[in-house]
Motif scaffolding. Structure first.
Motif, mmCIF file in Angstrom:
data_model
loop_
_atom_site.group_PDB
_atom_site.id
_atom_site.type_symbol
_atom_site.label_atom_id
_atom_site.label_comp_id
_atom_site.label_asym_id
_atom_site.label_seq_id
_atom_site.Cartn_x
_atom_site.Cartn_y
_atom_site.Cartn_z
ATOM 1 N N SER A 61 0.801 -1.228 0.000
ATOM 2 C CA SER A 61 0.000 0.000 0.000
ATOM 3 C C SER A 61 0.833 1.277 0.000
ATOM 4 C CB SER A 61 -0.930 0.017 1.223
ATOM 5 O OG SER A 61 -0.186 -0.029 2.431
ATOM 6 N N VAL A 63 4.252 3.741 -1.586
ATOM 7 C CA VAL A 63 5.185 4.000 -2.676
ATOM 8 C C VAL A 63 6.545 3.454 -2.266
ATOM 9 C CG1 VAL A 63 6.343 5.774 -4.035
ATOM 10 C CG2 VAL A 63 3.929 6.047 -3.428
ATOM 11 N N LEU A 76 4.705 1.225 -7.306
ATOM 12 C CA LEU A 76 3.683 0.588 -6.479
ATOM 13 C C LEU A 76 3.603 -0.881 -6.868
ATOM 14 C CD1 LEU A 76 0.772 3.194 -6.727
ATOM 15 C CD2 LEU A 76 2.089 2.691 -4.659
ATOM 16 N N ARG A 78 1.608 -3.760 -8.081
ATOM 17 C CA ARG A 78 0.337 -3.813 -8.790
ATOM 18 C C ARG A 78 -0.223 -5.227 -8.902
ATOM 19 N NH1 ARG A 78 -1.839 -0.127 -7.415
ATOM 20 N NH2 ARG A 78 -2.309 1.770 -8.529
ATOM 21 N N VAL A 105 -4.771 4.315 -4.420
ATOM 22 C CA VAL A 105 -4.210 3.157 -3.719
ATOM 23 C C VAL A 105 -5.159 2.731 -2.600
ATOM 24 C CG1 VAL A 105 -2.235 2.274 -2.420
ATOM 25 C CG2 VAL A 105 -1.868 4.012 -4.183
#
Length: 226
Positions: A61, A63, A76, A78, A105
Protein backbone atom coordinates in the motif's frame (compact mmCIF):
# COMPACT_ATOMS: atom_id res chain seq x y z
CA UNK A 1 4.26 11.65 4.93
CA UNK A 2 4.92 7.93 4.54
CA UNK A 3 8.27 6.38 5.34
CA UNK A 4 10.75 5.44 2.62
CA UNK A 5 10.96 1.73 1.81
CA UNK A 6 13.72 0.57 -0.52
CA UNK A 7 13.65 -2.70 -2.44
CA UNK A 8 16.89 -3.86 -4.07
CA UNK A 9 16.65 -5.54 -7.47
CA UNK A 10 18.72 -6.45 -10.51
CA UNK A 11 17.96 -6.21 -14.22
CA UNK A 12 17.63 -9.48 -16.19
CA UNK A 13 17.74 -10.32 -19.86
CA UNK A 14 16.37 -13.88 -19.89
CA UNK A 15 12.63 -14.15 -20.42
CA UNK A 16 10.04 -16.90 -20.65
CA UNK A 17 8.78 -19.65 -18.37
CA UNK A 18 12.04 -21.60 -18.46
CA UNK A 19 14.07 -18.57 -17.40
CA UNK A 20 11.60 -17.82 -14.61
CA UNK A 21 11.82 -21.38 -13.30
CA UNK A 22 15.62 -21.16 -13.26
CA UNK A 23 15.44 -17.91 -11.30
CA UNK A 24 13.13 -19.43 -8.71
CA UNK A 25 15.47 -22.39 -8.25
CA UNK A 26 18.25 -19.93 -7.38
CA UNK A 27 16.02 -18.13 -4.81
CA UNK A 28 15.10 -15.14 -7.00
CA UNK A 29 11.68 -13.76 -7.92
CA UNK A 30 11.11 -12.69 -11.55
CA UNK A 31 9.37 -9.33 -11.85
CA UNK A 32 8.39 -6.64 -14.32
CA UNK A 33 8.37 -2.84 -13.96
CA UNK A 34 6.11 -0.85 -16.31
CA UNK A 35 4.27 2.44 -16.70
CA UNK A 36 5.07 6.18 -16.66
CA UNK A 37 5.58 6.21 -20.41
CA UNK A 38 8.72 4.05 -20.27
CA UNK A 39 9.34 0.60 -21.71
CA UNK A 40 8.67 -2.43 -19.48
CA UNK A 41 11.75 -3.66 -17.63
CA UNK A 42 12.45 -7.25 -16.56
CA UNK A 43 14.05 -7.51 -13.15
CA UNK A 44 14.84 -10.08 -10.47
CA UNK A 45 14.68 -9.74 -6.69
CA UNK A 46 16.06 -12.02 -4.00
CA UNK A 47 13.21 -14.10 -2.64
CA UNK A 48 14.06 -13.38 0.99
CA UNK A 49 13.80 -9.65 0.25
CA UNK A 50 10.27 -10.10 -1.07
CA UNK A 51 9.29 -12.60 1.62
CA UNK A 52 10.30 -10.26 4.44
CA UNK A 53 8.77 -7.17 2.83
CA UNK A 54 5.48 -8.95 2.11
CA UNK A 55 4.96 -9.54 5.83
CA UNK A 56 4.37 -5.78 6.21
CA UNK A 57 1.22 -4.09 4.98
CA UNK A 58 3.25 -1.13 3.70
CA UNK A 59 4.69 -3.34 0.95
CA UNK A 60 1.31 -3.49 -0.79
CA UNK A 61 0.00 0.00 0.00
CA UNK A 62 3.02 2.35 -0.07
CA UNK A 63 5.19 4.00 -2.68
CA UNK A 64 8.40 1.97 -2.84
CA UNK A 65 11.90 3.00 -3.87
CA UNK A 66 12.81 0.22 -6.28
CA UNK A 67 16.60 0.23 -6.68
CA UNK A 68 17.54 -1.60 -9.90
CA UNK A 69 21.31 -1.83 -10.39
CA UNK A 70 21.81 1.37 -8.39
CA UNK A 71 19.09 3.37 -10.18
CA UNK A 72 16.04 4.17 -8.03
CA UNK A 73 12.49 4.61 -9.31
CA UNK A 74 9.21 5.16 -7.47
CA UNK A 75 6.81 2.23 -7.86
CA UNK A 76 3.68 0.59 -6.48
CA UNK A 77 3.04 -3.14 -6.23
CA UNK A 78 0.34 -3.81 -8.79
CA UNK A 79 0.15 -7.61 -8.95
CA UNK A 80 1.75 -10.69 -7.47
CA UNK A 81 1.49 -14.45 -7.78
CA UNK A 82 2.05 -16.78 -4.84
CA UNK A 83 2.52 -20.53 -4.76
CA UNK A 84 -0.81 -22.19 -3.84
CA UNK A 85 0.58 -23.80 -0.67
CA UNK A 86 4.31 -23.03 -0.35
CA UNK A 87 5.59 -19.86 1.27
CA UNK A 88 6.91 -18.69 -2.09
CA UNK A 89 6.33 -15.63 -4.26
CA UNK A 90 6.33 -16.61 -7.95
CA UNK A 91 6.12 -13.27 -9.77
CA UNK A 92 5.74 -9.54 -9.11
CA UNK A 93 4.48 -6.58 -11.16
CA UNK A 94 5.50 -3.03 -10.23
CA UNK A 95 3.95 0.16 -11.61
CA UNK A 96 6.14 3.22 -12.06
CA UNK A 97 4.57 6.43 -10.84
CA UNK A 98 4.88 10.11 -11.64
CA UNK A 99 5.49 12.02 -8.41
CA UNK A 100 3.52 14.98 -9.79
CA UNK A 101 0.37 13.00 -10.62
CA UNK A 102 -2.27 11.73 -8.20
CA UNK A 103 -2.40 7.99 -7.57
CA UNK A 104 -5.20 5.74 -6.32
CA UNK A 105 -4.21 3.16 -3.72
CA UNK A 106 -6.04 0.91 -1.24
CA UNK A 107 -4.85 1.89 2.23
CA UNK A 108 -5.47 -0.27 5.35
CA UNK A 109 -7.61 1.01 8.23
CA UNK A 110 -6.29 0.62 11.78
CA UNK A 111 -9.04 0.36 14.41
CA UNK A 112 -8.08 1.79 17.81
CA UNK A 113 -9.55 1.51 21.35
CA UNK A 114 -12.46 -0.75 20.42
CA UNK A 115 -12.27 -2.62 23.75
CA UNK A 116 -12.35 0.68 25.68
CA UNK A 117 -15.51 1.95 23.97
CA UNK A 118 -19.02 1.79 25.51
CA UNK A 119 -20.03 -0.61 22.74
CA UNK A 120 -17.00 -2.81 23.39
CA UNK A 121 -17.85 -3.01 27.09
CA UNK A 122 -21.55 -3.82 26.58
CA UNK A 123 -22.64 -7.45 26.54
CA UNK A 124 -24.63 -8.53 23.50
CA UNK A 125 -23.15 -5.87 21.19
CA UNK A 126 -21.48 -7.07 18.00
CA UNK A 127 -18.96 -4.62 16.48
CA UNK A 128 -18.37 -5.27 12.79
CA UNK A 129 -15.54 -3.89 10.63
CA UNK A 130 -17.32 -3.71 7.28
CA UNK A 131 -14.19 -2.35 5.57
CA UNK A 132 -10.58 -3.08 6.41
CA UNK A 133 -9.12 -0.82 3.73
CA UNK A 134 -10.20 2.18 1.68
CA UNK A 135 -9.18 3.49 -1.73
CA UNK A 136 -7.67 6.97 -1.54
CA UNK A 137 -6.43 9.47 -4.09
CA UNK A 138 -3.46 11.78 -3.52
CA UNK A 139 -0.01 12.73 -4.70
CA UNK A 140 2.62 10.06 -3.95
CA UNK A 141 4.29 12.25 -1.32
CA UNK A 142 1.03 12.48 0.63
CA UNK A 143 0.13 8.79 0.58
CA UNK A 144 -0.42 7.48 4.14
CA UNK A 145 0.63 3.95 5.05
CA UNK A 146 -2.67 3.52 6.95
CA UNK A 147 -5.66 5.46 8.27
CA UNK A 148 -6.49 5.35 11.97
CA UNK A 149 -10.07 5.12 13.21
CA UNK A 150 -10.46 5.72 16.95
CA UNK A 151 -13.48 3.81 18.32
CA UNK A 152 -13.15 4.98 21.94
CA UNK A 153 -16.54 6.77 21.80
CA UNK A 154 -18.40 4.05 19.88
CA UNK A 155 -21.80 3.33 21.49
CA UNK A 156 -24.32 0.53 20.92
CA UNK A 157 -26.29 1.29 17.76
CA UNK A 158 -23.64 3.60 16.28
CA UNK A 159 -22.58 3.63 12.64
CA UNK A 160 -19.35 5.19 11.39
CA UNK A 161 -19.40 6.08 7.68
CA UNK A 162 -16.60 6.66 5.19
CA UNK A 163 -17.17 10.41 5.37
CA UNK A 164 -16.35 10.34 9.10
CA UNK A 165 -12.81 9.01 8.63
CA UNK A 166 -10.13 11.54 9.54
CA UNK A 167 -7.76 11.83 6.60
CA UNK A 168 -4.31 13.40 6.31
CA UNK A 169 -4.02 16.64 4.40
CA UNK A 170 -4.47 16.41 0.61
CA UNK A 171 -5.87 12.88 0.77
CA UNK A 172 -9.35 12.05 -0.56
CA UNK A 173 -11.54 8.95 -0.49
CA UNK A 174 -12.38 7.92 -4.05
CA UNK A 175 -15.83 6.46 -3.27
CA UNK A 176 -17.13 9.73 -1.80
CA UNK A 177 -16.89 11.36 -5.24
CA UNK A 178 -19.40 8.83 -6.60
CA UNK A 179 -22.38 10.08 -4.58
CA UNK A 180 -24.06 9.77 -1.19
CA UNK A 181 -24.96 6.11 -1.83
CA UNK A 182 -21.27 5.25 -1.65
CA UNK A 183 -20.84 6.70 1.85
CA UNK A 184 -21.09 3.23 3.34
CA UNK A 185 -20.67 2.24 7.01
CA UNK A 186 -17.12 1.32 7.95
CA UNK A 187 -18.05 0.16 11.46
CA UNK A 188 -21.38 -0.89 12.98
CA UNK A 189 -22.23 -1.66 16.62
CA UNK A 190 -25.38 -3.79 16.70
CA UNK A 191 -27.16 -5.11 19.79
CA UNK A 192 -28.05 -8.77 19.37
CA UNK A 193 -31.03 -10.08 21.38
CA UNK A 194 -31.18 -13.75 22.28
CA UNK A 195 -34.26 -15.57 21.04
CA UNK A 196 -36.29 -17.29 23.78
CA UNK A 197 -37.10 -20.90 22.97
CA UNK A 198 -40.77 -21.41 23.86
CA UNK A 199 -40.92 -24.98 22.57
CA UNK A 200 -40.47 -26.72 25.97
CA UNK A 201 -43.30 -24.70 27.53
CA UNK A 202 -45.56 -25.42 24.60
CA UNK A 203 -44.77 -29.10 24.79
CA UNK A 204 -45.62 -29.04 28.51
CA UNK A 205 -49.04 -27.51 27.86
CA UNK A 206 -49.75 -30.00 25.09
CA UNK A 207 -48.69 -32.85 27.39
CA UNK A 208 -51.07 -31.74 30.15
CA UNK A 209 -53.94 -31.43 27.65
CA UNK A 210 -53.29 -34.94 26.34
CA UNK A 211 -53.27 -36.38 29.89
CA UNK A 212 -56.55 -34.65 30.72
CA UNK A 213 -58.15 -36.06 27.56
CA UNK A 214 -56.93 -39.56 28.39
CA UNK A 215 -58.36 -39.32 31.95
CA UNK A 216 -61.70 -38.17 30.59
CA UNK A 217 -61.87 -41.06 28.16
CA UNK A 218 -61.08 -43.55 30.92
CA UNK A 219 -63.78 -42.28 33.33
CA UNK A 220 -66.82 -43.86 31.55
CA UNK A 221 -65.07 -47.21 31.45
CA UNK A 222 -64.63 -47.14 35.24
CA UNK A 223 -68.35 -46.30 35.73
CA UNK A 224 -69.42 -49.25 33.52
CA UNK A 225 -67.41 -51.72 35.62
CA UNK A 226 -69.29 -50.54 38.69
Amino acid sequence: MAKTHEILAQSRKDQGKGASRRLRRTAFVPAVVYGAGAAPENIQIEHNTILLAAKHEWFFSSVLDLNVDGKTQKVLVRDWQKHPFKQQMLHMDFLRINENEAIRVNVPIHFLNQDKSPAGKTAGVVISHNLNEVEVSCLPKDLPEFIELDLVDLKPGDLIHLSELKLPANVEIVALHLGADHDVPVVTAVTVQEEVDEAPAAEGVEGEAAKAAADAAAAPAKDTKK
